[in-house]
Design an enzyme around this catalytic site. Structure first.
Site, PDB file in Angstrom:
ATOM      1  N   TYR A  52      -8.548  13.263 -42.760  1.00 24.82           N
ATOM      2  CA  TYR A  52      -7.822  14.197 -42.700  1.00 24.82           C
ATOM      3  C   TYR A  52      -7.029  14.063 -41.414  1.00 24.82           C
ATOM      4  O   TYR A  52      -5.723  14.335 -41.400  1.00 24.82           O
ATOM      5  CB  TYR A  52      -8.184  15.655 -43.146  1.00 24.82           C
ATOM      6  CG  TYR A  52      -8.203  15.954 -44.476  1.00 24.82           C
ATOM      7  CD1 TYR A  52      -7.439  16.095 -45.148  1.00 24.82           C
ATOM      8  CD2 TYR A  52      -9.610  15.736 -45.107  1.00 24.82           C
ATOM      9  CE1 TYR A  52      -7.599  16.179 -46.527  1.00 24.82           C
ATOM     10  CE2 TYR A  52      -9.925  15.784 -46.398  1.00 24.82           C
ATOM     11  CZ  TYR A  52      -8.655  16.090 -47.047  1.00 24.82           C
ATOM     12  OH  TYR A  52      -8.947  16.253 -48.373  1.00 24.82           O
ATOM     13  N   ASN A  90       1.322  20.037 -52.622  1.00 27.97           N
ATOM     14  CA  ASN A  90       1.114  18.951 -51.753  1.00 27.97           C
ATOM     15  C   ASN A  90       0.643  19.631 -50.424  1.00 27.97           C
ATOM     16  O   ASN A  90       0.923  20.963 -50.084  1.00 27.97           O
ATOM     17  CB  ASN A  90       2.420  18.418 -51.203  1.00 27.97           C
ATOM     18  CG  ASN A  90       2.996  17.358 -52.552  1.00 27.97           C
ATOM     19  OD1 ASN A  90       2.223  16.990 -53.530  1.00 27.97           O
ATOM     20  ND2 ASN A  90       4.190  16.962 -52.408  1.00 27.97           N
ATOM     21  N   HIS A 107      -2.455  24.223 -52.452  1.00 23.81           N
ATOM     22  CA  HIS A 107      -3.676  23.548 -52.207  1.00 23.81           C
ATOM     23  C   HIS A 107      -4.069  23.376 -50.617  1.00 23.81           C
ATOM     24  O   HIS A 107      -4.546  22.418 -50.115  1.00 23.81           O
ATOM     25  CB  HIS A 107      -3.629  22.157 -52.894  1.00 23.81           C
ATOM     26  CG  HIS A 107      -3.836  21.909 -54.133  1.00 23.81           C
ATOM     27  ND1 HIS A 107      -3.383  20.779 -54.940  1.00 23.81           N
ATOM     28  CD2 HIS A 107      -4.407  22.887 -55.122  1.00 23.81           C
ATOM     29  CE1 HIS A 107      -3.701  21.045 -56.143  1.00 23.81           C
ATOM     30  NE2 HIS A 107      -4.192  22.395 -56.336  1.00 23.81           N
ATOM     31  N   CYS A 118     -15.116  32.169 -38.744  1.00 20.48           N
ATOM     32  CA  CYS A 118     -14.697  33.543 -38.800  1.00 20.48           C
ATOM     33  C   CYS A 118     -13.504  33.925 -39.694  1.00 20.48           C
ATOM     34  O   CYS A 118     -12.910  34.805 -40.026  1.00 20.48           O
ATOM     35  CB  CYS A 118     -14.212  33.802 -37.373  1.00 20.48           C
ATOM     36  SG  CYS A 118     -12.686  32.913 -36.929  1.00 20.48           S
TER      37      CYS A 118
HETATM   38  P1  NAD Z   1      -0.806  12.338 -58.606  1.00 19.71           P
HETATM   39  O1  NAD Z   1      -0.866  11.565 -57.527  1.00 19.71           O
HETATM   40  O2  NAD Z   1      -1.602  12.893 -59.620  1.00 19.71           O
HETATM   41  O3  NAD Z   1       0.441  12.247 -59.599  1.00 19.71           O
HETATM   42  C1  NAD Z   1       1.957  11.714 -58.868  1.00 19.71           C
HETATM   43  C2  NAD Z   1       2.825  11.646 -59.826  1.00 19.71           C
HETATM   44  O4  NAD Z   1       3.960  11.571 -59.392  1.00 19.71           O
HETATM   45  C3  NAD Z   1       2.588  10.750 -60.946  1.00 19.71           C
HETATM   46  O5  NAD Z   1       2.887  11.478 -62.239  1.00 19.71           O
HETATM   47  C4  NAD Z   1       3.737   9.789 -60.786  1.00 19.71           C
HETATM   48  O6  NAD Z   1       4.284   9.273 -61.857  1.00 19.71           O
HETATM   49  C5  NAD Z   1       4.782  10.548 -60.100  1.00 19.71           C
HETATM   50  N1  NAD Z   1       5.745   9.930 -59.150  1.00 19.71           N
HETATM   51  C6  NAD Z   1       5.598   8.799 -58.573  1.00 19.71           C
HETATM   52  N2  NAD Z   1       6.588   8.511 -57.697  1.00 19.71           N
HETATM   53  C7  NAD Z   1       7.468   9.490 -58.042  1.00 19.71           C
HETATM   54  C8  NAD Z   1       8.796   9.747 -57.452  1.00 19.71           C
HETATM   55  N3  NAD Z   1       9.489   9.121 -56.604  1.00 19.71           N
HETATM   56  N4  NAD Z   1       9.423  10.794 -57.978  1.00 19.71           N
HETATM   57  C9  NAD Z   1       8.719  11.626 -58.757  1.00 19.71           C
HETATM   58  N5  NAD Z   1       7.565  11.487 -59.294  1.00 19.71           N
HETATM   59  C10 NAD Z   1       7.062  10.271 -58.898  1.00 19.71           C
HETATM   60  O7  NAD Z   1      -0.328  13.838 -57.877  1.00 19.71           O
HETATM   61  P2  NAD Z   1      -0.578  15.484 -58.188  1.00 19.71           P
HETATM   62  O8  NAD Z   1      -0.349  15.671 -59.656  1.00 19.71           O
HETATM   63  O9  NAD Z   1       0.370  16.314 -57.185  1.00 19.71           O
HETATM   64  O10 NAD Z   1      -2.188  15.546 -57.861  1.00 19.71           O
HETATM   65  C11 NAD Z   1      -2.593  16.387 -57.284  1.00 19.71           C
HETATM   66  C12 NAD Z   1      -3.128  16.384 -55.741  1.00 19.71           C
HETATM   67  O11 NAD Z   1      -2.668  15.432 -54.940  1.00 19.71           O
HETATM   68  C13 NAD Z   1      -2.927  17.668 -55.028  1.00 19.71           C
HETATM   69  O12 NAD Z   1      -3.998  18.240 -54.944  1.00 19.71           O
HETATM   70  C14 NAD Z   1      -2.371  17.214 -53.893  1.00 19.71           C
HETATM   71  O13 NAD Z   1      -3.008  17.940 -52.737  1.00 19.71           O
HETATM   72  C15 NAD Z   1      -2.832  15.851 -53.660  1.00 19.71           C
HETATM   73  N6  NAD Z   1      -1.991  14.796 -52.675  1.00 19.71           N
HETATM   74  C16 NAD Z   1      -0.904  15.467 -51.913  1.00 19.71           C
HETATM   75  C17 NAD Z   1      -0.152  14.554 -51.181  1.00 19.71           C
HETATM   76  C18 NAD Z   1       0.895  15.064 -50.316  1.00 19.71           C
HETATM   77  O14 NAD Z   1       0.792  16.272 -49.534  1.00 19.71           O
HETATM   78  N7  NAD Z   1       2.054  14.630 -50.288  1.00 19.71           N
HETATM   79  C19 NAD Z   1      -0.268  13.211 -51.537  1.00 19.71           C
HETATM   80  C20 NAD Z   1      -1.271  12.725 -52.312  1.00 19.71           C
HETATM   81  C21 NAD Z   1      -1.920  13.690 -52.869  1.00 19.71           C
END
Ligand code: NAD
Length: 231
Positions: A52, A90, A107, A118
């Site tokens: 992280y 995100n 999330h 605390c």
């Molecule tokens: P996921 O990775 O499971 O799915 C990503 C989706 O985005 C896919 O369906 C893909 O086809 C689509 N995608 C790819 N490029 C794209 C674009 N340019 N425009 C639009 N869509 C696009 O992600 P999720 O469903 O958000 O999974 C959930 C978990 O991932 C969450 O818990 C989150 O906390 C975590 N996460 C967050 C981040 C961040 O904060 N940016 C990054 C990675 C993962």
């Protein structure tokens, strides 16, 4: 007319933040279960902090893209026309940097730490490790304020209330496999208001309940969504 927007990792992909599920189910070369669960943190807190810390540091080098800015513009344009809520899965802060205010991080947030002793939350832009003490109580035991697998997402009450009132729901850049967010579209569909469901994703999920699928990257798809709303 009330709008609820749900964003996932895809909305930040064009900013250079990798999405969650690569082709082989790893997140930035780590197995998800090794970095994103309470068990992983108990087993190897230094490793999880390191993961992280790197994600937090990477936020310095990225910026919001056209999709983040368009959603902030939609929120402003919608003032006086109905409710607007942006729910994001995100943990990055690109929505707020683009100007979104009616925003819930279900999330959690990378740039925040939570004290296991605390319960205090602290904005956090630098590194942390197992020796870092809580600025409020002085105990060690800070953890990233992110919701891990097996934990209950934040803000569920206001999110479910907004879905009950939604006339338009739009899922952007989410693969629809992580619950409860994956159930939000169906929840909105059942609210008795004839809620119209949109999906924006270059690789649409194929869920049949979406009325409109904009099969495009978010940077193009969100401005198109605004055009369809007449904004
Ligand atoms: P996921 O990775 O499971 O799915 C990503 C989706 O985005 C896919 O369906 C893909 O086809 C689509 N995608 C790819 N490029 C794209 C674009 N340019 N425009 C639009 N869509 C696009 O992600 P999720 O469903 O958000 O999974 C959930 C978990 O991932 C969450 O818990 C989150 O906390 C975590 N996460 C967050 C981040 C961040 O904060 N940016 C990054 C990675 C993962």
């Amino acid at each position: 007319m009330n709008i609820v927007v749900l964003t996932g990792a895809g909305v930040s992909a064009e900013s250079g933040i990798p999405t969650f599920r690569g082709p082989d189910g790893v997140w930035e070369n780590h197995r998800i279960e090794d970095v994103a669960s309470p068990e992983a943190f108990l087993r190897d807190p230094d490793f999880v902090h390191g993961f992280y810390n790197a994600r937090r540091a990477a936020l310095h080098g990225v910026a919001p893209n056209a999709a983040h800015f368009a959603l902030a513009a939609l929120e402003r344009a919608w003032e006086g026309r109905g409710d607007f809520l942006l729910v994001t899965q995100n943990v990055d802060d690109l929505h707020e940097r683009a100007g979104s205010r009616r925003l819930l991080h279900m999330h959690g947030e990378l740039r925040q730490m939570l004290c296991a002793a605390c319960g205090a939350r602290h904005p956090w832009l630098t590194e942390a490790d197992t020796a870092t003490s809580c600025p409020a109580c002085g105990e060690t035991g800070l953890r990233p304020d992110v919701v891990w697998f097996g934990e209950i997402p934040y803000h569920m009450e206001p999110i479910l209330a907004a879905l009950d009132r939604a006339d338009v729901f739009c899922a952007i850049g989410t693969s629809g496999v992580v619950y409860p967010a994956a159930g939000f579209a169906a929840q909105a569909r059942r609210n008795g208001r004839g809620c119209i469901l949109y999906e924006i994703n270059p690789a649409p999920t194929g869920e049949r309940y979406f009325d409109h699928v904009i099969a495009a990257p978010a940077g193009e798809g969100v401005p198109e969504f605004l055009r369809r709303l007449g904004v």
